[in-house]
Scaffold this motif. Structure first.
Motif, mmCIF file in Angstrom:
data_model
loop_
_atom_site.group_PDB
_atom_site.id
_atom_site.type_symbol
_atom_site.label_atom_id
_atom_site.label_comp_id
_atom_site.label_asym_id
_atom_site.label_seq_id
_atom_site.Cartn_x
_atom_site.Cartn_y
_atom_site.Cartn_z
ATOM 1 N N THR A 160 4.285 5.416 3.099
ATOM 2 C CA THR A 160 4.609 5.713 1.324
ATOM 3 C C THR A 160 6.107 5.781 0.907
ATOM 4 O O THR A 160 6.832 5.744 2.261
ATOM 5 N N SER A 200 6.727 -4.035 -5.411
ATOM 6 C CA SER A 200 6.683 -2.700 -6.417
ATOM 7 C C SER A 200 7.631 -1.316 -6.118
ATOM 8 O O SER A 200 7.837 -0.832 -6.731
ATOM 9 N N THR A 225 -5.462 4.606 5.798
ATOM 10 C CA THR A 225 -6.179 3.489 5.343
ATOM 11 C C THR A 225 -6.453 3.282 3.481
ATOM 12 O O THR A 225 -5.318 4.845 3.298
ATOM 13 N N PHE A 226 -6.683 2.846 2.534
ATOM 14 C CA PHE A 226 -6.794 3.292 1.545
ATOM 15 C C PHE A 226 -8.055 4.690 0.856
ATOM 16 O O PHE A 226 -7.739 5.356 -0.124
ATOM 17 N N ARG A 257 -4.981 -4.043 -1.664
ATOM 18 C CA ARG A 257 -5.629 -2.326 -1.608
ATOM 19 C C ARG A 257 -4.710 -1.742 -0.192
ATOM 20 O O ARG A 257 -5.157 -2.643 0.657
ATOM 21 N N THR A 258 -3.837 -0.757 0.199
ATOM 22 C CA THR A 258 -3.088 -0.720 1.056
ATOM 23 C C THR A 258 -2.741 1.153 0.643
ATOM 24 O O THR A 258 -3.884 1.818 -0.387
ATOM 25 N N PHE A 259 -2.166 1.634 1.103
ATOM 26 C CA PHE A 259 -2.220 3.337 1.789
ATOM 27 C C PHE A 259 -1.263 3.702 0.741
ATOM 28 O O PHE A 259 -0.978 5.283 0.355
ATOM 29 N N GLU A 260 -0.678 2.925 -0.177
ATOM 30 C CA GLU A 260 0.416 3.798 -1.287
ATOM 31 C C GLU A 260 0.045 3.536 -2.598
ATOM 32 O O GLU A 260 -1.166 3.474 -3.041
ATOM 33 N N PRO A 261 -0.020 4.964 -2.912
ATOM 34 C CA PRO A 261 -1.179 6.094 -3.535
ATOM 35 C C PRO A 261 0.298 5.941 -5.205
ATOM 36 O O PRO A 261 -0.513 6.127 -6.353
ATOM 37 N N LEU A 262 1.229 5.218 -5.230
ATOM 38 C CA LEU A 262 2.293 5.251 -6.346
ATOM 39 C C LEU A 262 1.213 4.397 -7.294
ATOM 40 O O LEU A 262 2.786 4.057 -8.278
ATOM 41 N N ASN A 302 -2.141 -1.074 -7.135
ATOM 42 C CA ASN A 302 -3.202 -1.951 -5.873
ATOM 43 C C ASN A 302 -1.350 -2.234 -5.658
ATOM 44 O O ASN A 302 -0.424 -2.447 -6.764
ATOM 45 N N THR A 303 -1.238 -2.823 -4.169
ATOM 46 C CA THR A 303 0.481 -2.954 -4.017
ATOM 47 C C THR A 303 -0.107 -5.155 -4.747
ATOM 48 O O THR A 303 -0.262 -5.404 -3.911
#
Lengths: 346, 346, 346, 346
Positions: free
Chosen positions: A221, A261, B249-250, D248-253, D256-257
């Motif tokens: 992340t 992004s 994963t998500f 959709r990825t694991f990045e929460p900020l 979506n990516t």
């Protein structure tokens, strides 16, 4: 930090928790509702172990409000960091290249150093096209133990030769602490995506005073990337350049999915410069150009581009390298794009 | 390996390619269609650089047919590998634990070694519940430079003390080659998920003759895990235990998503034993039990379970640890499950 | 729900916000710190639009404490839901199958209904092996417009014929509201993964009184699955069976990655029964067996298994179907596993 | 298509397979090696069911060489598709906007239509800033059954009013076939990410003759997006605009990516125009601007941007909307960027 307490709560356990938190120098604000009691913690919560709190019997959940990184945090360092590379050629000319705070840096070169002829030809070519630094792999992380592992120490020597000829500062990857001696005369030490959370390596590199180019792990992340930068900076090394190089997703048509992004987010959260590596992210030479331009438009401070004078016979990753001719045109277009984005941001 | 050629193709370039391939000892089978010509390569293609081929002007695509790993490959080693741990306690009793080929091994212990009292109490407890090995972190990979980094060398000594008292062989994680001396008297060296592709470390660990527990990186494919095992085995160390510990994963409700289908796949592709770590995968103590039982049912050769005598005050990852009482019940149920799965497979 | 306010905040805007929140029936608890002011909202926050709050100038962040689903929530319905299927054969025998609250249901059958002979042979076979319900696709979601789209209405008739012969209740997928009439005499209507967030379809199916088998979308979070169940239940249809069928990850060796930790999480958050579909998740027949046993061990209330009497010539997805003989053995082993897991949980 | 056969193979089964393949009009090229025999299939393989082949006993693996889409494929339609929107205002002025083949289209408007005042004000504003089309949600897909579901039919009427006033063609989302009548006088029908594989809907929309804006599902591959376009085009509707809106990825900020490398890939594989939706992808208004510029630099044919005259009180997704003033500046900068990218590509 906010602690959400469970509905029915042991008074003694609560008092123990409050004492423990106050001993860490935190102020506590209670907010009691019909079903939920909430504790707001005020103070420096960056050292509080969020998992320890979550494990307590009386705690339903814990939510962080402040970022867990400090030295990399723009809140405590509002101006952009600027990193300067200085080098000289064998004719005694000095060169200086900056990145961050409006300074843009293009770092170009082959995936791997392969021979004196190869690296000197590419170095001369990218220099004449306007690159400010030379990249080239000497120690190569390879998935297969049977694949070419790089020219290693000899590769670094060839990079130094190329620097002498062109004056370009050199950027190359360290894979293990035991290689550190070879990097004494390297201008920027790269930490690869697979080593982004090699905390022992990061801690040692935090003790030296030389720019580190830290690549985002392909499943890391943005916060984790900044925490790894924090490892370097906690040791006193403030010259950190971050690098977005794609994250792993389910999409098979690119090696990784470039997360552009991440650029505006990183620039919002941190003062550190950020570069983009479109070559490794996409793994396909013909996508390097559009992704380079897009990275500039998204606000990147620099690019890391693979250039090979004969991609067909490159010993590794030739597929993702562009030719010196393609780079020359791209470098011009990056300039045009930078003017456009500068006008957009003026 | 199959090379799909582009429709219009330079004859000279094609001949160069064929010569180059034949020089690598490969046999070539051409299949010409109206629109597509296909080259089938027969022989040992594990050293062929697939990306180099893809970069050639005349090549449209390359597809691998054989797996790129050999020593870890079940094709060349049809029987299950069995790894034996031998140890003794301070009363001179000898112990032996096996994993693989029908032998199941439960490895239990705290996330971190914290004190002599803690590790000796947990070791005694898990031993009496039937664990065959003791785990405990001495060198701890932590995301934050400000977090507790483990008791380090002292932690390993405490594990050795616990082994003396219980006879349980000990499993603990190495983070960097420079720590290797401390692992002389450790029974199983763990390579953590973040180091799964630390190729320098793997290569060195391939030179020693001690079991390595290799955790799957949280964004690594199964093939990449097996390629990292191949690094260890290429050096001659054939005692490799693989560990599935969840992939990223998500889904936010677990730390990672445990990939239990990796178990039958690994057992099909490789002869190496595979264990599951439900504690780190889920990050939640109350999911450890169902995921442990599911791992056994899926065919795992062992489990790596975090047990803490006081999870509420554990210095790290307490949230995911179960108590000795919970472990005792779980160990019994794992036995019942193993009998059931044995009956299912008989 | 917790609202974290920005440091410097317009008093008038704050009062407007508080009035608006109170008008929604929420109680407000303020917690003021040196740098952060926190508002705790007490009451039914499930209808509060979290994104609207986040967009307000005075708000730094909003965090949800309560789950946004109510009817599917175990908090408000602590006992397991039990769903009963009743059917009869053409000899007048009645059958009843239950799922949930300790009742286990195996649903088996071909991917697609292909012919009267095929479906009647498979139905008889899975019935004699102990399956409690028959599945079979009539309307088929296919990625390619040129692929076989299912026997459609005729397929449903053939399923009804098979029910007459065996007494097995039938489960088949609806793809669009316009097909609803064909489902009048279907026992369980399946909503496929791609339709999990087809909210118009869900709303209409919420109005009927028939069990719905709702598959998790391959990129849906567990919370989103429960919110889709909430759509069905908000309309008054409380007979919802959830189905885990794998999520999309970067791993290429399985079609999707089966997320078995979803089972204990769903059972903790919700009272609804949950089944696992190992056939679609893995896409490989030989992984169906280990993943079925693992799903039972993880606590699933049932399984959805593809069985085909001639997988080699199945018109779709033959690769992931097991034979009736394999199913027969698996069904016996599922029983053994259920006894083991029952003993584990007793 | 390439079929890799298993080493020991039944001659009769092989002959059956070859006959079956030849009956489908395919030519077969055999390539026999020591360990592997490979069958190359030449002809139209787009209708061959790859899974059926994989399930055959004699087959080890099947690999596709040609893309499974035809009408959307650039190979069979080398020139860019250009789609024209025609509209007129209530003063009788006619307008025409094109997308594709060098024509760029900015589509702007609120997430949801909320009131006559809101939509007319925003329409006038974005028109004066240079937008060529107006977007606005009337039927809204919402995760929660308790959330605002859009103004529905009334919302479409308000969009039509706004078109009368400004002449801007209107773009709005259909959620279900039953709503189709309301879209008679809509200029572009949007299919949302959650409906990208609603094949019944796609098939029906393939029968009408009106541009469709097809959004990529948040876990869909690029090939799947093109297969969904193929559904539309197989019915004869060739006016398809593709839309990248994040995966959709694991990045929460970010929500979506955003996958900007999808742009050059789609433009390579297909002749259809592609737009980018930075508002939904990031979910954060302040990232809309850099991602819009990056999308243009990557080669997008258009943008879909959420604009709201009062984001703080928007009924949905206000957080991701920019103001008319921000849009006005962005629109100018998109023009500057287009000139730059045009120069780069000249």
């Amino acid at each position: 930090m906010i602690i959400i307490l469970k509905p029915e709560i042991d008074q003694q356990e609560l008092e123990n928790l409050m004492t423990w938190l106050r001993n860490m120098g935190l102020e506590i604000h209670m907010s009691e509702g019909a079903n939920t009691t909430i504790m707001g913690l005020v103070g420096d919560t960056s050292t509080v172990d969020i998992n320890l709190l979550r494990a307590l019997d009386c705690v339903a959940d814990v939510k962080r409000i402040q970022e867990p990184f400090k030295k990399a945090n723009r809140k405590f360092h509002p101006q952009d960091s600027v990193i300067t590379l200085s080098s000289s050629d064998d004719k005694g000319n000095s060169f200086e290249a900056k990145i961050g705070g409006g300074h843009f840096m293009t770092i170009a070169g082959p995936c791997s150093v392969e021979s004196p002829e190869q690296i000197s030809a590419i170095a001369a070519a990218v220099k004449s096209s306007g690159a400010q630094a030379l990249r080239g792999g000497a120690f190569k992380p390879r998935t297969s133990p049977y694949a070419f592992q790089g020219m290693q120490a000899e590769g670094i020597e060839l990079l130094q030769e190329a620097r002498k000829a062109t004056g370009l500062p050199i950027v190359t990857e360290i894979m293990d602490l035991n290689q550190l001696d070879y990097f004494d005369d390297v201008d920027v030490i790269q930490v690869g995506a697979r080593n982004m959370q090699n905390f022992v390596l990061l801690r040692e590199l935090g003790k030296i005073r030389k720019p580190i180019l830290l690549k985002r792990g392909f499943a890391a992340t943005i916060e984790e990337l900044l925490m790894s930068a924090e490892y370097l900076m906690a040791g006193g090394n403030e010259q950190v350049i971050l690098c977005e190089r794609g994250v792993r997703t389910f999409e098979p048509l690119t090696r990784n999915t470039l997360d552009l992004s991440a650029i505006p987010i990183i620039k919002e959260l941190s003062h550190l410069p950020v570069v983009v590596d479109p070559s490794h992210a996409t793994g396909v030479a013909r996508y390097v150009r559009p992704m380079s331009l897009a990275a500039v438009a998204a606000g990147a401070d620099g690019l890391l581009i693979e250039v090979h004078n004969s991609p067909k016979t490159a010993l590794c990753d030739g597929q993702q390298s562009i030719t010196p001719e393609e780079f020359d045109r791209l470098a011009k277009d990056i300039d045009a794009m930078r003017i456009a984005i500068g006008q957009c941001n003026s």
